[in-house]
Design a protein around this motif. Structure first.
Motif, PDB file in Angstrom:
ATOM      1  N   SER A 130      43.980  45.166  37.671  1.00 21.67           N
ATOM      2  CA  SER A 130      45.084  45.524  36.778  1.00 21.67           C
ATOM      3  C   SER A 130      44.596  46.566  35.776  1.00 21.67           C
ATOM      4  CB  SER A 130      45.610  44.282  36.036  1.00 21.67           C
ATOM      5  OG  SER A 130      46.637  44.627  35.143  1.00 21.67           O
ATOM      6  N   GLY A 131      45.423  47.603  35.534  1.00 19.97           N
ATOM      7  CA  GLY A 131      45.079  48.601  34.535  1.00 19.97           C
ATOM      8  C   GLY A 131      45.039  50.013  35.101  1.00 19.97           C
ATOM      9  N   GLU A 132      44.579  50.953  34.267  1.00 20.21           N
ATOM     10  CA  GLU A 132      44.539  52.369  34.645  1.00 20.21           C
ATOM     11  C   GLU A 132      43.335  52.660  35.548  1.00 20.21           C
ATOM     12  OE1 GLU A 132      43.245  56.289  32.278  1.00 20.21           O
ATOM     13  OE2 GLU A 132      45.118  55.432  31.493  1.00 20.21           O
ATOM     14  N   ILE A 133      43.601  53.422  36.614  1.00 17.32           N
ATOM     15  CA  ILE A 133      42.524  53.855  37.504  1.00 17.32           C
ATOM     16  C   ILE A 133      41.967  55.195  37.015  1.00 17.32           C
ATOM     17  CG2 ILE A 133      41.904  54.425  39.865  1.00 17.32           C
ATOM     18  CD1 ILE A 133      42.610  51.486  39.438  1.00 17.32           C
ATOM     19  N   THR A 158      52.285  56.442  35.328  1.00 16.29           N
ATOM     20  CA  THR A 158      52.831  56.364  33.968  1.00 16.29           C
ATOM     21  C   THR A 158      52.706  57.722  33.293  1.00 16.29           C
ATOM     22  OG1 THR A 158      50.696  55.608  33.092  1.00 16.29           O
ATOM     23  CG2 THR A 158      52.310  53.911  33.687  1.00 16.29           C
ATOM     24  N   PHE A 159      53.609  57.962  32.323  1.00 20.92           N
ATOM     25  CA  PHE A 159      53.614  59.180  31.520  1.00 20.92           C
ATOM     26  C   PHE A 159      53.477  58.759  30.052  1.00 20.92           C
ATOM     27  CE2 PHE A 159      56.069  59.815  35.341  1.00 20.92           C
ATOM     28  CZ  PHE A 159      55.599  61.026  35.836  1.00 20.92           C
ATOM     29  N   VAL A 179      49.299  61.821  32.349  1.00 18.47           N
ATOM     30  CA  VAL A 179      49.802  61.269  33.604  1.00 18.47           C
ATOM     31  C   VAL A 179      48.692  60.419  34.215  1.00 18.47           C
ATOM     32  CG1 VAL A 179      50.789  61.790  35.857  1.00 18.47           C
ATOM     33  CG2 VAL A 179      51.257  63.316  33.911  1.00 18.47           C
ATOM     34  N   ALA A 180      48.995  59.128  34.501  1.00 20.85           N
ATOM     35  CA  ALA A 180      47.947  58.207  34.939  1.00 20.85           C
ATOM     36  C   ALA A 180      48.373  57.441  36.184  1.00 20.85           C
ATOM     37  CB  ALA A 180      47.597  57.225  33.823  1.00 20.85           C
ATOM     38  N   ASP A 209      43.195  40.384  44.999  1.00 19.68           N
ATOM     39  CA  ASP A 209      42.010  41.240  44.935  1.00 19.68           C
ATOM     40  C   ASP A 209      42.375  42.651  45.392  1.00 19.68           C
ATOM     41  OD1 ASP A 209      39.486  42.259  44.785  1.00 19.68           O
ATOM     42  OD2 ASP A 209      38.774  41.291  46.630  1.00 19.68           O
ATOM     43  N   ALA A 210      42.289  43.632  44.444  1.00 23.76           N
ATOM     44  CA  ALA A 210      42.628  45.026  44.764  1.00 23.76           C
ATOM     45  C   ALA A 210      41.373  45.894  44.702  1.00 23.76           C
ATOM     46  CB  ALA A 210      43.685  45.542  43.783  1.00 23.76           C
ATOM     47  N   TYR A 211      41.447  47.069  45.371  1.00 21.90           N
ATOM     48  CA  TYR A 211      40.328  48.016  45.335  1.00 21.90           C
ATOM     49  C   TYR A 211      40.907  49.419  45.535  1.00 21.90           C
ATOM     50  CZ  TYR A 211      35.371  49.234  45.594  1.00 21.90           C
ATOM     51  OH  TYR A 211      34.117  49.727  45.324  1.00 21.90           O
ATOM     52  N   THR A 212      40.415  50.393  44.715  1.00 24.58           N
ATOM     53  CA  THR A 212      40.965  51.744  44.738  1.00 24.58           C
ATOM     54  C   THR A 212      39.841  52.776  44.870  1.00 24.58           C
ATOM     55  OG1 THR A 212      42.730  50.986  43.246  1.00 24.58           O
ATOM     56  CG2 THR A 212      42.482  53.364  43.511  1.00 24.58           C
TER      57      THR A 212
END
Length: 290
Positions: free
Chosen positions: A167-170, A207-208, A255-256, A269-272
């Motif tokens: 969770s959160g900004e990458i 998001t902006f 821009v995120a 469980d996520a992965y980027t």
């Protein structure tokens, strides 16, 4: 001896002597000499007797005659004013009176101030088209034009982000916007995966300045039905999230690309950005057609 005893003895002696004189003719009983006055006896002790019992109540006497009326008393002070009574009901309306006589005409008044301008009237109907004019003289050839107007765009890229947050900004990219009336086109691409879970879901979104686009966000989700135990999966796939959004401001915009939970699902469980590039492409574009 008490006084009562002395008196009793004297009385007995007198009586005895009197009787002897009657029986004795020889007058043997002669008058003796007067005795000396005895000493005054001491005052006797007066013992107070006990109070007698109360007598019975007497019978009620006969009622006396009525007395005469007394004189009239003085007038009392005036009493305080009483409370006001409630208002009475309204009376009936009287009959209309007769019309009065006409009065004398008054003098003419001064001129009033000028009134405000009235509203503009409606536009008149279009007139009839005029006749076509004669052709004008051809103008001179213009100078060669410059190159077409340049696009305002930017792309931020990162290699091997390998971000395991759930969770959160990458990543984010700062973009300088020229007009408050324009839109931003955004294309975010990266390797996105979820693993080791069943009926799980994760969401990647743009998001902006910390806010999602409204009313429709720019996002994408990854869902997996079975991915644990003998069916455990850890599939990394390239994915793209893209869209347009109206941003009513100019100057700098942040821009995120972000990751979070899907609506109605818990954490997973996520992965980027595994072992590949991550990009955020931004372009300022004109307003869309209506």
């Amino acid at each position: 001896m008490t006084m009562k005893t002395v008196v009793f003895i004297l009385l007995v002696t007198v009586l005895a002597c009197t009787q002897a004189m009657k029986n004795d003719n020889n007058g043997l009983c002669k008058d003796g000499r007067d005795g000396r006055d005895g000493k005054d006896g001491k005052d006797g002790i007066g013992l107070n007797g006990k109070d007698g019992k109360d007598g019975r109540d007497g019978r009620n006497g006969i009622d006396g005659k009525e007395g005469k009326d007394g004189k009239q008393g003085l007038n009392g002070k005036p009493g305080k004013d009483g409370l006001n009574g409630k208002n009475g009901k309204d009376g009936l309306n009287g009959k209309p009176g007769e019309d009065g006589k006409n009065g004398i005409d008054g003098r003419d008044g001064s001129n009033g101030a000028p009134g405000k301008d009235g509203l503009n009237g409606k536009d008149g109907k279009d007139g009839i088209d005029g006749k076509d004019g004669n052709d004008g003289i051809d103008g001179k050839d213009g100078n060669d034009g410059n190159e077409p107007s340049k696009k305002n765009w930017k792309e931020c890229a990162w290699n091997h982000v390998n971000d395991g947050k759930d969770s959160g900004e990458i990543k984010h990219c700062l973009f300088k916007k020229n007009s408050i009336r324009s839109y931003l086109k955004v294309v975010a691409s990266s390797n996105m995966r979820i693993g080791n879970c069943n009926s799980c879901c994760k969401r990647w979104f743009v998001t902006f300045d910390g806010h999602e686009c409204a009313p429709v966000p720019i996002d994408g989700v990854v869902y997996m039905d079975l991915g644990t135990g003998s069916r455990q999966k850890d599939l990394h796939r390239p994915r793209v999230v893209r869209g347009h959004c109206k941003i009513p401001k100019n100057h700098q915009v942040k821009v995120a690309l972000n990751v979070g939970n899907c609506h109605g699902y818990g954490n997973a469980d996520a992965y980027t950005g595994w072992n590949s590039a991550t990009r955020i492409y931004i372009e300022e574009v004109d307003q869309p057609q209506s």
